[in-house]
Design an enzyme around this catalytic site. Structure first.
Site, PDB file in Angstrom:
ATOM      1  N   ARG A 109       0.821  -1.231   0.000  1.00 51.91           N
ATOM      2  CA  ARG A 109       0.000   0.000   0.000  1.00 51.91           C
ATOM      3  C   ARG A 109       0.847   1.270   0.000  1.00 51.91           C
ATOM      4  NH1 ARG A 109      -3.572  -3.176   3.261  1.00 51.91           N
ATOM      5  NH2 ARG A 109      -5.205  -3.915   1.851  1.00 51.91           N
TER       6      ARG A 109
ATOM      7  N   LYS B 138       3.968  11.405 -11.620  1.00 56.04           N
ATOM      8  CA  LYS B 138       3.068  10.593 -12.459  1.00 56.04           C
ATOM      9  C   LYS B 138       3.731   9.243 -12.667  1.00 56.04           C
ATOM     10  CE  LYS B 138       0.501  13.796 -15.400  1.00 56.04           C
ATOM     11  NZ  LYS B 138       0.327  14.242 -16.798  1.00 56.04           N
TER      12      LYS B 138
ATOM     13  N   GLU C  70      11.624  17.084 -25.270  1.00 58.18           N
ATOM     14  CA  GLU C  70      10.887  17.509 -24.064  1.00 58.18           C
ATOM     15  C   GLU C  70      11.492  18.786 -23.475  1.00 58.18           C
ATOM     16  OE1 GLU C  70       8.068  16.150 -23.032  1.00 58.18           O
ATOM     17  OE2 GLU C  70       8.106  13.962 -23.230  1.00 58.18           O
TER      18      GLU C  70
ATOM     19  N   LYS D 248       9.037  22.738 -14.452  1.00 63.32           N
ATOM     20  CA  LYS D 248       8.119  21.631 -14.112  1.00 63.32           C
ATOM     21  C   LYS D 248       7.754  21.685 -12.643  1.00 63.32           C
ATOM     22  CE  LYS D 248       6.643  17.034 -14.695  1.00 63.32           C
ATOM     23  NZ  LYS D 248       6.667  15.793 -15.416  1.00 63.32           N
TER      24      LYS D 248
ATOM     25  N   GLU E  97      -3.230  17.662 -12.137  1.00 66.41           N
ATOM     26  CA  GLU E  97      -3.595  18.023 -13.509  1.00 66.41           C
ATOM     27  C   GLU E  97      -5.080  18.337 -13.661  1.00 66.41           C
ATOM     28  OE1 GLU E  97      -1.451  15.864 -16.673  1.00 66.41           O
ATOM     29  OE2 GLU E  97      -3.301  15.989 -17.824  1.00 66.41           O
TER      30      GLU E  97
ATOM     31  N   ARG F 102      -1.286  22.005 -15.352  1.00 65.18           N
ATOM     32  CA  ARG F 102      -0.320  20.922 -15.584  1.00 65.18           C
ATOM     33  C   ARG F 102      -0.528  20.304 -16.974  1.00 65.18           C
ATOM     34  NH1 ARG F 102       2.041  16.135 -11.631  1.00 65.18           N
ATOM     35  NH2 ARG F 102       3.311  15.177 -13.263  1.00 65.18           N
TER      36      ARG F 102
ATOM     37  N   ASN G 162       1.442  18.614 -21.565  1.00 64.49           N
ATOM     38  CA  ASN G 162       1.069  17.625 -22.585  1.00 64.49           C
ATOM     39  C   ASN G 162       1.132  18.195 -24.002  1.00 64.49           C
ATOM     40  OD1 ASN G 162       0.564  15.735 -20.584  1.00 64.49           O
ATOM     41  ND2 ASN G 162      -1.542  16.445 -20.314  1.00 64.49           N
TER      42      ASN G 162
ATOM     43  N   HIS H 287       1.344  15.912 -26.938  1.00 65.35           N
ATOM     44  CA  HIS H 287       1.170  14.530 -26.478  1.00 65.35           C
ATOM     45  C   HIS H 287      -0.084  13.843 -27.016  1.00 65.35           C
ATOM     46  CE1 HIS H 287       4.538  15.496 -23.979  1.00 65.35           C
ATOM     47  NE2 HIS H 287       4.514  14.352 -23.341  1.00 65.35           N
TER      48      HIS H 287
ATOM     49  N   HIS I 161       0.850  10.316 -28.359  1.00 66.67           N
ATOM     50  CA  HIS I 161       0.371   9.049 -27.794  1.00 66.67           C
ATOM     51  C   HIS I 161      -0.310   8.200 -28.863  1.00 66.67           C
ATOM     52  CE1 HIS I 161       0.414  10.448 -23.299  1.00 66.67           C
ATOM     53  NE2 HIS I 161       1.610  10.296 -23.818  1.00 66.67           N
TER      54      HIS I 161
ATOM     55  N   HIS J  63       9.487   7.968 -27.420  1.00 68.05           N
ATOM     56  CA  HIS J  63       8.487   8.904 -26.887  1.00 68.05           C
ATOM     57  C   HIS J  63       8.833  10.357 -27.251  1.00 68.05           C
ATOM     58  CE1 HIS J  63       5.511  10.651 -24.231  1.00 68.05           C
ATOM     59  NE2 HIS J  63       6.465  11.346 -23.624  1.00 68.05           N
TER      60      HIS J  63
HETATM   61  P1  NAD Z   1      13.684   4.738 -21.487  1.00 71.53           P
HETATM   62  O1  NAD Z   1      13.477   4.681 -20.035  1.00 71.53           O
HETATM   63  O2  NAD Z   1      13.215   3.603 -22.312  1.00 71.53           O
HETATM   64  O3  NAD Z   1      15.233   4.952 -21.745  1.00 71.53           O
HETATM   65  C1  NAD Z   1      15.682   5.009 -23.065  1.00 71.53           C
HETATM   66  C2  NAD Z   1      16.796   3.996 -23.346  1.00 71.53           C
HETATM   67  O4  NAD Z   1      18.007   4.534 -22.837  1.00 71.53           O
HETATM   68  C3  NAD Z   1      16.622   2.635 -22.692  1.00 71.53           C
HETATM   69  O5  NAD Z   1      17.009   1.667 -23.628  1.00 71.53           O
HETATM   70  C4  NAD Z   1      17.609   2.664 -21.529  1.00 71.53           C
HETATM   71  O6  NAD Z   1      18.121   1.388 -21.249  1.00 71.53           O
HETATM   72  C5  NAD Z   1      18.679   3.550 -22.048  1.00 71.53           C
HETATM   73  N1  NAD Z   1      19.403   4.328 -21.035  1.00 71.53           N
HETATM   74  C6  NAD Z   1      18.897   4.978 -19.984  1.00 71.53           C
HETATM   75  N2  NAD Z   1      19.841   5.686 -19.371  1.00 71.53           N
HETATM   76  C7  NAD Z   1      20.977   5.463 -20.033  1.00 71.53           C
HETATM   77  C8  NAD Z   1      22.301   5.937 -19.899  1.00 71.53           C
HETATM   78  N3  NAD Z   1      22.630   6.845 -18.974  1.00 71.53           N
HETATM   79  N4  NAD Z   1      23.236   5.476 -20.750  1.00 71.53           N
HETATM   80  C9  NAD Z   1      22.919   4.593 -21.740  1.00 71.53           C
HETATM   81  N5  NAD Z   1      21.672   4.139 -21.939  1.00 71.53           N
HETATM   82  C10 NAD Z   1      20.722   4.569 -21.091  1.00 71.53           C
HETATM   83  O7  NAD Z   1      13.016   6.041 -22.140  1.00 71.53           O
HETATM   84  P2  NAD Z   1      12.930   7.575 -21.713  1.00 71.53           P
HETATM   85  O8  NAD Z   1      12.979   8.311 -22.972  1.00 71.53           O
HETATM   86  O9  NAD Z   1      13.855   7.917 -20.618  1.00 71.53           O
HETATM   87  O10 NAD Z   1      11.465   7.676 -21.080  1.00 71.53           O
HETATM   88  C11 NAD Z   1      10.312   7.501 -21.874  1.00 71.53           C
HETATM   89  C12 NAD Z   1       9.162   7.140 -20.982  1.00 71.53           C
HETATM   90  O11 NAD Z   1       8.935   8.209 -20.056  1.00 71.53           O
HETATM   91  C13 NAD Z   1       7.875   6.939 -21.732  1.00 71.53           C
HETATM   92  O12 NAD Z   1       7.268   5.750 -21.291  1.00 71.53           O
HETATM   93  C14 NAD Z   1       7.033   8.124 -21.339  1.00 71.53           C
HETATM   94  O13 NAD Z   1       5.664   7.852 -21.352  1.00 71.53           O
HETATM   95  C15 NAD Z   1       7.531   8.411 -19.966  1.00 71.53           C
HETATM   96  N6  NAD Z   1       7.283   9.779 -19.498  1.00 71.53           N
HETATM   97  C16 NAD Z   1       6.720   9.928 -18.272  1.00 71.53           C
HETATM   98  C17 NAD Z   1       6.503  11.186 -17.769  1.00 71.53           C
HETATM   99  C18 NAD Z   1       5.957  11.364 -16.385  1.00 71.53           C
HETATM  100  O14 NAD Z   1       5.628  12.491 -16.015  1.00 71.53           O
HETATM  101  N7  NAD Z   1       5.882  10.312 -15.587  1.00 71.53           N
HETATM  102  C19 NAD Z   1       6.853  12.314 -18.524  1.00 71.53           C
HETATM  103  C20 NAD Z   1       7.439  12.120 -19.773  1.00 71.53           C
HETATM  104  C21 NAD Z   1       7.646  10.840 -20.254  1.00 71.53           C
HETATM  105  N1  GLY Z   2       4.787  14.893 -18.547  1.00 68.78           N
HETATM  106  C1  GLY Z   2       3.536  15.422 -18.166  1.00 68.78           C
HETATM  107  C2  GLY Z   2       3.363  15.652 -16.713  1.00 68.78           C
HETATM  108  O1  GLY Z   2       4.196  15.322 -15.899  1.00 68.78           O
HETATM  109  O2  GLY Z   2       2.355  16.150 -16.318  1.00 68.78           O
END
Ligand code: NAD
Ligand code: GLY
Length: 376
Positions: free
Chosen positions: A125, A147, A189, A231, A241, A245, A249, A252, A256, A270
């Site tokens: 939990r 998020k 981003e 942010k 949001e 907030r 997006n 997005h 998406h 992404h």
């Molecule tokens: P990811 O986590 O898949 O990382 C990208 C790639 O880089 C992976 O293959 C990973 O193994 C590699 N990697 C990571 N760090 C590394 C490093 N220092 N050196 C070498 N390789 C490395 O992708 P991402 O682009 O970081 O994140 C995308 C995700 O984030 C999506 O799922 C998206 O929806 C999410 N997201 C979430 C929010 C939120 O607010 N929670 C906001 C934006 C995006």
């Molecule tokens: N990436 C969108 C948010 O954090 O709200």
């Protein structure tokens, strides 16, 4: 920025936390995390690629400080953000016999941050977690704001929680091992913050983007700090949001839909999808008479200059541009669609974005048809 460590607060009352930005934080992690641990025990969640590059340094630091640590390694990539991997992660945490005083550390990109944060929010939990983002995208966006999510066959991020970390450690040094394509996707981003409400930052990026993408640590530091500051302010004002907030997006709704077309297989990252989505959002704004075509051209020119995609992608085994009707149907099931209306973040110019809840689907369909024609 030099090697200095900077702490930015995310002001959320009794859930406030700091974002620490600097170089070498992973190798000195124990010193930074110790003050927020309930007990000296953590489980690190990471992916295979990040584990090979950065896990050992982190564990050495924890070990030297007497902090008990175990780790779970998931496969890299967007496909990991799904129920099967979530179940695997939860079982691994329970196999370690964690208790409510154990802290989870999410070491990796947005995928690990999102699934790790989600697991932390539901196991027993809820246990504390710390974000150690290792991609540019995660350092400027996903690690901040709480998020968490996994994707489902219905779409992206449709199951998750709002659950804030106790600390975010953005080690700029970790970006040195990031493949160029991933750095560029994260840059999409970064540009978003300029386009939302900071035209001076967009100007700065036009000048310094190439150096940043070549790994200039001072430029990276400035971009990470500017993005996190922006942010943190938005999240503090609208954690759940219900209002502004949603500006985060920008691009997005399109992104998406495009990502869903790839079934999260890595064909389109992404950040790449967001870059295309932001160009489409500006193009829609121009079509609706809200924004000057010159601003759209400026966005396109900058993305093109650094190597980000600006047109609809060809996807699939027999590569084709996704049909406008399919993309529209996907947008309608995105969680940003409310009361059957399509919500978009539109722009009156660079740095002048706003939330538009009543967008005419006909205008979106025409835009997508025209964009698809241009790719033929
Ligand atoms: P990811 O986590 O898949 O990382 C990208 C790639 O880089 C992976 O293959 C990973 O193994 C590699 N990697 C990571 N760090 C590394 C490093 N220092 N050196 C070498 N390789 C490395 O992708 P991402 O682009 O970081 O994140 C995308 C995700 O984030 C999506 O799922 C998206 O929806 C999410 N997201 C979430 C929010 C939120 O607010 N929670 C906001 C934006 C995006
Ligand atoms: N990436 C969108 C948010 O954090 O709200």
């Amino acid at each position: 920025m030099s090697n200095a460590l900077v702490a930015l607060p995310v002001e959320l009352g009794d859930r406030r936390y700091d974002i620490l930005v600097g170089e070498g934080l992973i190798g000195d992690v124990a010193r930074h995390v110790a003050p927020v641990l309930k007990r000296p025990r953590v489980v690190i969640v990471t992916d295979r690629a990040v584990a090979d590059l950065h896990l050992a340094r982190l564990e050495v630091s924890l070990g030297a400080a007497g902090i008990r640590h175990e780790h779970v390694v998931l496969p890299p990539g967007e496909a990991t953000k799904e129920f099967g991997q979530l179940a695997r992660l939860l079982d691994a945490l329970l196999d370690f016999r964690i208790d409510r005083n154990t802290t989870l550390i999410a070491l990796g990109g947005g995928v690990i941050g999102d699934i790790g944060g989600f697991a932390a929010s539901i196991v027993l939990r809820g246990i504390d977690y710390i974000q150690i983002p290792t991609t540019l995208l995660a350092q400027v966006d996903s690690s901040v704001g709480g998020k968490t999510a996994v994707n489902t066959r219905h779409g992206k991020n449709l199951v998750g929680t709002f659950y804030q970390p106790r600390l975010v450690l953005a080690d700029l040094g970790a970006l040195a091992t990031l493949p160029r394509r991933e750095l560029l996707a994260g840059y999409g981003e970064v540009v978003k913050y300029g386009l939302i409400n900071d035209p001076a930052f967009f100007d700065w990026l036009e000048g310094h983007g190439p150096a940043l993408l070549a790994g200039d640590i001072a430029a990276l530091g400035h971009a990470v700090l500017t993005s996190c500051r922006a942010k943190a302010l938005i999240v503090a004002a609208d954690e759940r949001e219900t209002g502004d907030r949603a500006l985060l997006n920008l691009g997005h709704t399109f992104a998406h839909a495009l990502e869903a077309e790839t079934a999260y297989g890595g064909e389109l990252l992404h950040g790449e999808a967001v870059a295309i989505g932001m160009v489409l959002a500006f193009a829609l704004s121009v079509r609706l008479g809200l924004c000057l075509a010159a601003d759209l051209e400026r966005v396109r020119r900058h993305f093109h200059a650094v190597g980000l995609p600006t047109t609809l992608p060809r996807l699939g085994q027999a590569p084709h541009v996704p049909a406008p009707a399919r993309l529209l149907a996907r947008m309608a099931s995105d969680k940003k669609a409310g009361d059957g209306q399509l919500t978009f973040i539109l722009a009156r110019g660079i740095g002048r974005s706003f939330i538009a809840r009543d967008v005419d689907p006909g205008a979106v369909a025409d835009l997508l048809t025209e964009a698809a024609e241009l790719c033929k």
